[in-house]
Design a protein around this motif. Structure first.
Motif, short mmCIF file in Angstrom:
data_model
loop_
_atom_site.label_atom_id
_atom_site.label_comp_id
_atom_site.label_asym_id
_atom_site.label_seq_id
_atom_site.Cartn_x
_atom_site.Cartn_y
_atom_site.Cartn_z
N LEU A 54 -30.31 18.93 6.71
CA LEU A 54 -29.94 18.90 7.78
C LEU A 54 -31.03 18.87 8.92
CD1 LEU A 54 -26.68 21.19 7.96
CD2 LEU A 54 -26.67 18.72 7.60
N ARG A 55 -32.00 19.58 8.58
CA ARG A 55 -33.45 19.82 9.56
C ARG A 55 -34.09 18.22 9.34
NH1 ARG A 55 -35.57 25.58 7.86
NH2 ARG A 55 -34.68 26.73 9.53
N GLY A 56 -33.92 17.68 8.09
CA GLY A 56 -34.50 16.33 8.06
C GLY A 56 -33.72 15.09 8.82
N MET A 57 -32.47 15.34 8.85
CA MET A 57 -31.40 14.30 9.75
C MET A 57 -31.82 14.69 10.99
SD MET A 57 -27.82 14.69 7.82
CE MET A 57 -27.84 13.84 6.13
N ALA A 58 -32.15 15.90 11.73
CA ALA A 58 -32.47 16.25 12.91
C ALA A 58 -33.68 15.56 13.27
CB ALA A 58 -32.06 17.48 13.39
N ALA A 59 -34.47 15.36 12.47
CA ALA A 59 -35.94 14.81 12.52
C ALA A 59 -35.88 13.42 12.85
CB ALA A 59 -36.83 15.22 11.26
N THR A 60 -34.82 12.66 12.48
CA THR A 60 -34.94 11.35 12.80
C THR A 60 -33.59 11.09 13.97
OG1 THR A 60 -32.90 10.67 11.57
CG2 THR A 60 -34.69 10.90 10.40
N GLY A 61 -33.56 12.24 14.72
CA GLY A 61 -32.79 11.95 16.12
C GLY A 61 -31.22 12.02 15.78
N ILE A 62 -30.54 12.42 14.72
CA ILE A 62 -29.38 12.59 14.41
C ILE A 62 -28.75 14.11 14.98
CG2 ILE A 62 -27.70 13.24 12.52
CD1 ILE A 62 -29.20 11.06 11.05
N THR A 63 -28.10 14.27 15.82
CA THR A 63 -27.23 15.35 16.26
C THR A 63 -25.87 15.73 15.72
OG1 THR A 63 -26.21 14.22 18.04
CG2 THR A 63 -28.53 15.06 18.36
N ALA A 64 -25.33 14.84 14.95
CA ALA A 64 -24.27 15.10 14.43
C ALA A 64 -23.90 14.28 13.33
CB ALA A 64 -22.68 14.99 15.44
N GLY A 65 -22.75 14.52 12.26
CA GLY A 65 -22.45 13.81 11.14
C GLY A 65 -21.05 13.99 10.98
N ASN A 66 -20.53 12.69 10.46
CA ASN A 66 -19.05 12.71 10.16
C ASN A 66 -19.34 12.86 8.30
OD1 ASN A 66 -17.14 12.02 12.08
ND2 ASN A 66 -18.95 10.82 12.49
N ALA A 67 -18.95 14.15 7.82
CA ALA A 67 -19.25 14.53 6.51
C ALA A 67 -17.93 14.03 5.73
CB ALA A 67 -19.71 15.87 6.40
N MET A 68 -18.09 13.17 4.79
CA MET A 68 -16.85 12.93 4.28
C MET A 68 -16.86 13.68 2.74
SD MET A 68 -15.45 10.54 6.05
CE MET A 68 -15.90 9.63 7.55
N ASP A 69 -16.79 14.62 2.94
CA ASP A 69 -16.72 15.67 1.76
C ASP A 69 -16.23 17.37 2.43
OD1 ASP A 69 -19.15 16.66 2.50
OD2 ASP A 69 -20.33 15.63 0.95
N PHE A 70 -15.61 17.90 1.50
CA PHE A 70 -15.43 19.31 1.89
C PHE A 70 -14.64 20.01 0.72
CE2 PHE A 70 -14.20 23.21 3.93
CZ PHE A 70 -15.46 23.50 4.50
N ASP A 71 -15.41 19.58 -0.61
CA ASP A 71 -14.87 20.23 -1.66
C ASP A 71 -15.69 21.27 -2.67
OD1 ASP A 71 -12.51 17.87 -1.70
OD2 ASP A 71 -14.48 16.83 -1.53
N GLY A 72 -15.17 21.81 -3.65
CA GLY A 72 -16.00 22.61 -4.17
C GLY A 72 -16.32 23.98 -3.66
N ASP A 73 -17.60 24.16 -3.24
CA ASP A 73 -18.09 25.34 -2.66
C ASP A 73 -18.28 25.30 -1.15
OD1 ASP A 73 -20.23 24.08 -2.90
OD2 ASP A 73 -21.48 25.60 -3.87
N ALA A 74 -18.02 24.01 -0.51
CA ALA A 74 -18.37 23.83 0.52
C ALA A 74 -18.00 24.79 1.62
CB ALA A 74 -17.42 22.56 1.16
N GLU A 75 -16.82 25.44 1.42
CA GLU A 75 -16.70 26.45 2.53
C GLU A 75 -17.53 27.54 2.55
OE1 GLU A 75 -12.95 29.43 4.23
OE2 GLU A 75 -12.74 27.96 2.84
N PRO A 76 -17.76 28.26 1.43
CA PRO A 76 -18.79 29.40 1.49
C PRO A 76 -20.22 28.90 1.81
CG PRO A 76 -17.87 29.06 -0.66
CD PRO A 76 -17.13 28.31 0.08
N LEU A 77 -20.54 27.68 1.21
CA LEU A 77 -21.74 26.90 1.50
C LEU A 77 -22.23 26.89 3.04
CD1 LEU A 77 -24.45 25.59 0.48
CD2 LEU A 77 -22.83 23.49 0.32
N VAL A 78 -21.23 26.10 3.67
CA VAL A 78 -21.52 25.56 4.93
C VAL A 78 -21.20 26.86 6.02
CG1 VAL A 78 -20.60 24.33 7.03
CG2 VAL A 78 -20.65 23.19 4.68
N ALA A 79 -20.03 27.75 5.63
CA ALA A 79 -19.91 28.83 6.85
C ALA A 79 -21.02 29.96 6.50
CB ALA A 79 -18.47 29.58 6.20
N GLY A 80 -21.35 30.04 5.46
CA GLY A 80 -22.39 30.98 5.14
C GLY A 80 -23.84 30.52 5.61
#
Length: 536
Positions: free
Chosen positions: A211-237
């Motif tokens: 995500l830091r790499g994305m921000a370094a190209t000017g990206i401020t947001a992304g439409n993430a086409m996934d939220f499976d597996g361990d996504a909730e503890p991964l992202v929320a944590g």
């Protein structure tokens, strides 16, 4: 107004706001834009604690939004050695021989272009020649198929063909022996399931770096086409540990065979959210890929493939999106082939008026007949496309696998970004990382060039489909905001809107696209916070 927290100044600001198209200064307080004007007016916004950043001869735009990424799934797919530069089987063998073993003695690779195999069948023979009897998994560039070594197949218990709910396949030789080619995610997921996993802290660290790499190209947001597996503890944590470098809007996947329980779970997930992330939407696939022979075409490709939908019973897909839409959930459907695109448009037209403020979307739209173009505007369906899929993986002379499979007529109606814009469609642009690099500057450049930036010697692919510089920038700003139902919240530099900004050393509307692709990113601001700042 009270003193601003942050003032950003630059010689040029493309606000994308018709009421004030240009400016030199923007004031931010509590994550919201509270002032837009010239440098003189900015003096009245300052207070004792105001940080003032003057970027001089730079260009500021609304924060860029990637229309289609896979940040969670991509952590798994983009493990090991990147092979996107490999152009032949001998080169693949050489690259694999140079790599040491990874976790648990496995060799992992990703990004391999199937054109490297030329006219020969995709099998695990190069993996065996390079590595011997070692477990290995190489994910092809489209992330819809992979190659597994014999050792990997044994560990996964794959000894022959398998039956799947969707259009997936364990490719086998005439004698029934698996060749190593695993088509579509349900097939190669059997092998991924036995690959040694990373710990949650390791995955959080990799996600933060991504995500830091994305921000370094000017990206401020992304439409993430996934939220499976361990996504909730991964992202929320991760979000609890530190602010995410970019906003993430997730759409978990709905696969063929999903019943009431699965749909109920997808509905429950829509309540999940945290600082700078939320679940809003559901991702479907009506077909696979042209390169893999799993797209849904109205006529077979040259190998007699791409004749069926990913959902064996397409009406089940229609009923699933109907139920979700009735609950106000927006859908995003991967549809690449002409038959798939037509079916999704027809299915969306059948839906009753939905209470959701967010339009439904179709992703990719690679080959589409003319009579379907106008329907995107007529039905208020967002076209979500990735220009670098065209520039990196197809060729003007149709010598690539994608074009060869389709034949001239269908390859000549490819990636019709300009036609969609001319018809008044909403066009969100993105990368589809890890299928293609996430650098927003490159996508904006290639959308105009219809060839890879930095390679002027390469013939342009259907140059009449090139976007103007403004259209390309709109695909990452105003059209991206409208695609998320956020026209009144973001996508422009205007008072009362989100304080998401991107600043470049070159002007995206006037610099030659080849040069803009390498433009320094001077500053990226999300919610009024600086998430990337170039070294002085």
């Amino acid at each position: 107004m009270s003193a601003a927290d942050l003032i950003v100044q630059a010689d040029r600001m493309h606000t994308m706001d018709p009421a004030r198209p240009s400016a030199e200064a923007v004031a931010i307080k509590d994550g919201v834009i509270v002032g837009v004007g010239d440098r003189t007016s900015a003096r009245t916004w300052r207070g004792a604690g105001t940080e003032v950043i003057d970027l001089g001869d730079a260009t500021v735009t609304p924060g860029l939004v990637d229309g289609h990424i896979h940040p969670v799934l991509g952590l798994d797919l983009a493990r090991g050695v990147e092979l996107s530069h490999v152009r032949s089987v001998p080169q693949l063998i050489s690259e694999l021989r140079e790599r040491g073993t990874g976790p648990g003695g496995w060799i992992l690779g990703w990004g391999l272009d199937p054109n490297a195999f030329g006219s020969t069948a995709i099998t695990h023979a190069p993996l065996v020649e390079a590595l011997g009897d070692v477990p290995a998994l190489v994910v092809l560039f489209d992330a819809h198929s992979a190659i597994a070594s014999p050792a990997a197949l044994r560990l996964a218990g794959i000894t022959g063909a398998r039956a799947f709910d969707g259009a997936a396949e364990v490719v086998c030789a005439d004698d029934g022996t698996p060749t190593g080619h695993l088509v579509e995610l349900p097939a190669y997921e059997l092998v991924r399931a036995v690959v040694p996993t990373e710990s949650l802290p390791e995955r959080r660290s990799r996600l933060l770096a991504l995500l830091r790499g994305m921000a370094a190209t000017g990206i401020t947001a992304g439409n993430a086409m996934d939220f499976d597996g361990d996504a909730e503890p991964l992202v929320a944590g991760l979000a609890e540990e530190a602010d995410l470098p970019i906003r993430l809007r997730f759409a978990p996947m709905c696969m063929p065979g999903a019943g009431r329980a699965e749909l109920d779970h997808l509905l429950d997930q829509q309540r999940l959210r945290g600082r700078r992330w939320q679940v809003e939407g559901v991702k479907f696939m009506i077909d696979g890929t042209i390169d893999g022979g799993t797209a849904w075409l109205e006529q077979p490709d040259r190998f007699g493939e791409s004749t069926a939908p990913f959902w064996p019973e397409p009406r089940a897909y229609t009923e699933a999106i109907r139920r979700l839409a009735a609950a106000g959930v927006p859908t995003a459907t991967h549809a690449i082939g002409d038959a798939g695109i037509r079916y999704v448009l027809d299915a969306l037209r059948e839906l009753p008026a939905a209470p959701t403020r967010v339009p439904h979307r179709i992703e990719h739209i690679e080959t589409v007949p003319t009579e379907l173009i106008a329907r995107f505007r007529e039905q208020n369906v967002t076209a979500s496309m990735q220009p670098t899929h065209c520039t990196l993986y197809t060729k003007a002379d149709h010598s690539d696998n994608w074009s060869h499979r389709l034949g001239t007529e269908r390859a000549n109606r490819a990636f019709r970004t300009r036609d969609l814009r001319a018809a008044g469609a909403r066009l969100a642009l993105g990368s589809d990382w890890p299928v293609a690099p996430f650098d927003a500057r490159a996508v904006i450049a290639d959308a105009q060039l219809r060839r890879p930036h930095g390679q002027p010697e390469v013939e342009r692919v259907l140059p009449d489909q090139a976007l103007t510089a403004r259209m390309a920038l709109e695909g990452y700003t105003t059209h991206a905001a409208a695609a998320a139902g956020l026209e009144s919240v973001s996508g422009r530099i205007a008072e009362g809107l989100r304080a998401d900004l991107s600043a470049f050393g070159l002007d995206p509307l006037s610099a030659p696209p080849d040069e803009f692709a390498d433009s320094p990113v001077r500053l990226t601001v999300v919610e009024g916070s600086i998430v990337h700042r170039a070294a002085a």
